[in-house]
Design an enzyme around this catalytic site. Structure first.
Site, PDB file in Angstrom:
ATOM      1  N   ASP A  72       0.813  -1.099  -0.088  1.00 45.23           N
ATOM      2  CA  ASP A  72       0.156   0.014  -0.035  1.00 45.23           C
ATOM      3  C   ASP A  72       0.803   1.305   0.127  1.00 45.23           C
ATOM      4  O   ASP A  72       0.454   2.211  -0.633  1.00 45.23           O
ATOM      5  CB  ASP A  72      -1.066   0.125   1.146  1.00 45.23           C
ATOM      6  CG  ASP A  72      -2.196  -0.734   0.819  1.00 45.23           C
ATOM      7  OD1 ASP A  72      -2.685  -0.920  -0.319  1.00 45.23           O
ATOM      8  OD2 ASP A  72      -2.614  -1.463   1.893  1.00 45.23           O
ATOM      9  N   CYS A 381      16.485  -6.405 -11.673  1.00 50.21           N
ATOM     10  CA  CYS A 381      17.176  -6.979 -10.711  1.00 50.21           C
ATOM     11  C   CYS A 381      17.588  -8.617 -11.092  1.00 50.21           C
ATOM     12  O   CYS A 381      18.474  -8.802 -12.057  1.00 50.21           O
ATOM     13  CB  CYS A 381      16.334  -6.996  -9.525  1.00 50.21           C
ATOM     14  SG  CYS A 381      17.329  -7.022  -7.885  1.00 50.21           S
ATOM     15  N   MET A 384      17.833  -8.928 -14.786  1.00 52.70           N
ATOM     16  CA  MET A 384      19.247  -8.401 -15.151  1.00 52.70           C
ATOM     17  C   MET A 384      20.271  -9.507 -14.965  1.00 52.70           C
ATOM     18  O   MET A 384      21.063  -9.831 -16.005  1.00 52.70           O
ATOM     19  CB  MET A 384      19.766  -7.225 -14.521  1.00 52.70           C
ATOM     20  CG  MET A 384      21.278  -6.753 -14.654  1.00 52.70           C
ATOM     21  SD  MET A 384      21.643  -5.760 -13.436  1.00 52.70           S
ATOM     22  CE  MET A 384      23.472  -5.104 -14.176  1.00 52.70           C
ATOM     23  N   ARG A 470      20.475  -9.532  -2.991  1.00 50.51           N
ATOM     24  CA  ARG A 470      21.614 -10.159  -2.108  1.00 50.51           C
ATOM     25  C   ARG A 470      22.848 -10.311  -3.124  1.00 50.51           C
ATOM     26  O   ARG A 470      23.897  -9.930  -2.895  1.00 50.51           O
ATOM     27  CB  ARG A 470      21.690 -11.554  -1.884  1.00 50.51           C
ATOM     28  CG  ARG A 470      20.404 -11.527  -0.642  1.00 50.51           C
ATOM     29  CD  ARG A 470      20.632 -12.887   0.086  1.00 50.51           C
ATOM     30  NE  ARG A 470      19.760 -12.555   1.063  1.00 50.51           N
ATOM     31  CZ  ARG A 470      18.330 -12.887   0.979  1.00 50.51           C
ATOM     32  NH1 ARG A 470      17.878 -13.514   0.039  1.00 50.51           N
ATOM     33  NH2 ARG A 470      17.590 -12.840   1.822  1.00 50.51           N
ATOM     34  N   HIS A 515      15.168  -1.617  -8.815  1.00 46.09           N
ATOM     35  CA  HIS A 515      13.810  -1.606  -9.191  1.00 46.09           C
ATOM     36  C   HIS A 515      13.158  -0.270  -9.846  1.00 46.09           C
ATOM     37  O   HIS A 515      12.460   0.590  -8.732  1.00 46.09           O
ATOM     38  CB  HIS A 515      12.987  -2.067  -7.685  1.00 46.09           C
ATOM     39  CG  HIS A 515      13.348  -3.670  -7.662  1.00 46.09           C
ATOM     40  ND1 HIS A 515      12.699  -4.608  -8.155  1.00 46.09           N
ATOM     41  CD2 HIS A 515      14.237  -4.106  -6.851  1.00 46.09           C
ATOM     42  CE1 HIS A 515      13.258  -5.876  -7.833  1.00 46.09           C
ATOM     43  NE2 HIS A 515      14.247  -5.687  -6.824  1.00 46.09           N
ATOM     44  N   GLU A 517      10.809   0.359 -11.122  1.00 48.27           N
ATOM     45  CA  GLU A 517       9.303   0.568 -11.147  1.00 48.27           C
ATOM     46  C   GLU A 517       8.719   1.021  -9.602  1.00 48.27           C
ATOM     47  O   GLU A 517       7.579   1.835  -9.493  1.00 48.27           O
ATOM     48  CB  GLU A 517       8.723  -1.053 -11.129  1.00 48.27           C
ATOM     49  CG  GLU A 517       8.676  -1.805  -9.961  1.00 48.27           C
ATOM     50  CD  GLU A 517      10.315  -2.856  -9.983  1.00 48.27           C
ATOM     51  OE1 GLU A 517      11.165  -2.144 -10.655  1.00 48.27           O
ATOM     52  OE2 GLU A 517      10.144  -3.650  -9.415  1.00 48.27           O
TER      53      GLU A 517
HETATM   54  N1  GLN Z   1      17.587 -13.119  -5.996  1.00 47.94           N
HETATM   55  C1  GLN Z   1      18.470 -12.062  -6.608  1.00 47.94           C
HETATM   56  C2  GLN Z   1      19.236 -11.385  -5.729  1.00 47.94           C
HETATM   57  O1  GLN Z   1      19.184 -11.769  -4.383  1.00 47.94           O
HETATM   58  C3  GLN Z   1      17.435 -10.993  -7.109  1.00 47.94           C
HETATM   59  C4  GLN Z   1      16.509 -10.360  -6.365  1.00 47.94           C
HETATM   60  C5  GLN Z   1      15.539  -9.469  -6.854  1.00 47.94           C
HETATM   61  O2  GLN Z   1      15.349  -9.742  -8.011  1.00 47.94           O
HETATM   62  N2  GLN Z   1      15.151  -8.588  -6.242  1.00 47.94           N
HETATM   63  O3  GLN Z   1      20.324 -10.635  -5.948  1.00 47.94           O
END
Ligand code: GLN
Length: 543
Positions: A72, A381, A384, A470, A515, A517
């Site tokens: 939210d 993320c 990529m 991570r 991110h 978005e």
């Molecule tokens: N699993 C991946 C990482 O931890 C990507 C995390 C994600 O897409 N938010 O780096």
């Protein structure tokens, strides 16, 4: 003016859209020239939603200051443009954990620690903490009135309402008024019962927002007003709408902002300035064309898991004046080759964030398809990271390229970085830490390479975007991957963490470690989504 507090509760059923209602009221008050901050109290025992499955909770929204929060808060930001902070979302778990740690330190000086007053005090402190001179704080209480879980929150807002008085507080209750087909009538009884339940807890709402399938008659309004002890013009009928972005205008037409201002004796002679919302809704209703984007992910059965993403794609559509159709595809299907046919008719492919091995090979297949067919590809993320693995394996010929997120690949093109610099300070990732502690969370700067495609998109050389992951693209593979055409066009200021990659010679192939978005708004669409939808539009014209 002294800050006014608006408390929003929900009754009858869950999923009535309290988040959107709160956000839309925020936008309406802004349109009257007031400043707002929105906050959410969540009744569950998790300290934050960071460890919850997306299937349980939907998206985890991340703030600039690195808080993992309820989705939210994404709506709040998208409707008001006010960046949320850690202090804007609290859960029962966080409240109890702070009370218990104070108790352990002896801070209660020998008192018996109880829900009232200790827990309710902690809640009241939270609601009033970290504020500036906002005109309004809109505070949404998660859950439905009648749940055991939300009782301490309701008790706390009752107390706070009493302390602040009606000049500085208002209670708004969101309910459902169902239409019963067999009787051919709207039924007000569930709303009456829900208000009774609230009254039993000592809260008399001043405004009711009634979710409803079809417009309410004046006599329905009068009936609700009479039985629920509110003014007739404070019964707002909230008819289902085609797009969430028309909710501020719908509420304005129904007089919600007026009712709130009247309650606080604020001027109502001037109408709010709804120009932006008008423009947004017009462009949604009259698109010049359409594009279809495939979202290849893991939690696609539950679109709430990608809430900000689907909104940001819509914002890209609003800015390009096109309708964006989303084709949700479970990446696991691509582990069987035939499924690639599903991607034949799309104009853009997006692999969003994700965690874990399941479906990863399918995502890599989808990337390969986008690359080989020259279809715009947007990797976010995890998307990529999978883009880098694909290029490493299939162009750079690093056959055993993989991520240390799953196993121990010979060629860890994606791996865990344990140290990096944020500004001057050295940050460390401790693999022994709590599960949340191993993440890179919140806003980080990224330097953009001059002359890159991404520079043309952002039109800036330094950006700041939000992170939640991570693993990182392994900088040691930069040279070999760049020789294969995969340019590292955005890096952390210390040059250690790849933030953006783009593939040369492809119409639109971009991966970002952050991110984007999370920062897109309908009135300020994120440049990456504007550009991606524009590329998809060019693709649609080709096919
Ligand atoms: N699993 C991946 C990482 O931890 C990507 C995390 C994600 O897409 N938010 O780096």
């Amino acid at each position: 003016m002294a800050t006014r507090f608006v408390f929003i509760t929900g009754g009858v059923v869950s999923s009535l859209g309290k988040g959107i209602a709160s956000a839309a009221l925020g936008a309406l008050l802004q349109a009257r020239g007031y400043t707002v901050r929105l906050r959410k109290l969540d009744p569950y025992l998790n300290v934050d939603p960071g460890t919850m499955s997306p299937f349980q909770h939907g998206e985890v929204f991340v703030t600039d200051d690195g808080a993992e929060t309820d989705l939210d808060l994404g709506h709040y930001e998208r409707f008001t443009g006010v960046a949320s902070r850690q202090s804007d979302n609290v859960t029962t778990g966080r409240i109890y954990s702070s009370v218990i740690s104070k108790e352990r330190k002896g801070d209660y000086l020998g008192a018996t620690v109880q829900v009232i007053p200790h827990v309710t005090d902690a809640i009241k402190n939270f609601i009033q903490a970290d504020l500036g001179d906002e005109d309004f704080v809109i505070c949404e209480i998660g859950g439905t009135v009648g749940d055991i879980e939300s009782l301490p929150f309701l008790e706390a807002i009752r107390q706070l309402g009493n302390e602040l008085g009606l000049k500085r507080s208002i209670f708004i209750h969101l309910t459902l008024v169902p239409f019963i087909q067999a009787a051919g009538e709207l039924k007000t009884k569930p709303t009456q019962h829900s208000v009774k339940e609230l009254l039993g807890l000592g809260i008399q709402p001043q405004i009711l927002i009634c979710r409803i399938e079809r417009p309410m008659s004046q006599s329905d309004k009068s009936k609700i007003a009479l039985f629920c002890n509110v003014q007739e013009d404070c019964v707002i009928s909230a008819v289902d709408s085609e797009t969430i972005y028309s909710v501020p205008m719908d509420y304005q037409t129904q007089g919600l902002d007026k009712a709130v201002c009247k309650h606080f004796s604020l001027p109502i002679s001037k109408e709010p300035n709804m120009k932006v919302w008008n423009e947004i809704v017009n462009s949604i209703h009259k698109p010049d064309g359409e594009v279809t984007i495939a979202i290849v992910g893991k939690y696609v059965q539950l679109p709430d898991a990608y809430k900000s993403l689907s909104e940001a794609l819509d914002h890209g559509g609003i800015s390009n004046k096109v309708k964006v159709n989303l084709k949700w595809l479970d990446s696991e299907i691509f582990e069987k080759d035939k499924a690639l046919e599903e991607l034949e008719d799309v104009h853009g492919i997006l692999v969003p964030g994700g965690f874990g091995e399941r479906g990863a090979e399918g995502k890599i297949k989808a990337v390969q398809f986008a690359r080989e067919r020259n279809i715009p590809y947007f990797g976010i993320c995890f998307g990529m990271q999978m883009g880098v693995v694909e290029v490493a394996r299939n162009i750079a010929n690093i056959k055993n390229a993989g991520s240390t997120e799953f196993g121990n690949p010979d060629e860890p093109v994606i791996g865990l970085m344990t140290e990096w610099y944020k500004g001057e300070s050295l940050e460390k990732r401790d693999t022994e830490d709590d599960i949340g502690g191993t993440m890179r969370l919140g806003a980080y700067d990224c330097k953009i390479r001059a002359g890159s495609k991404i520079e043309g998109i952002y039109k800036k050389s330094l950006i700041s975007e939000r992170h939640r992951h991570r693993y990182e693209v392994n900088i040691n593979y930069k040279d070999v991957l760049e020789k294969s055409g995969l340019k590292f066009s955005g890096l952390s200021p210390d040059g250690l963490l790849p933030e953006i990659i783009e593939l040369e010679g492809h119409p639109w192939f971009i991966g970002v470690q952050f991110h984007p978005e999370l920062k897109s708004k309908p009135f300020d669409p994120h440049p990456l989504f504007v550009s991606f939808i524009n590329a998809a539009l060019a693709q649609a014209r080709l096919v």
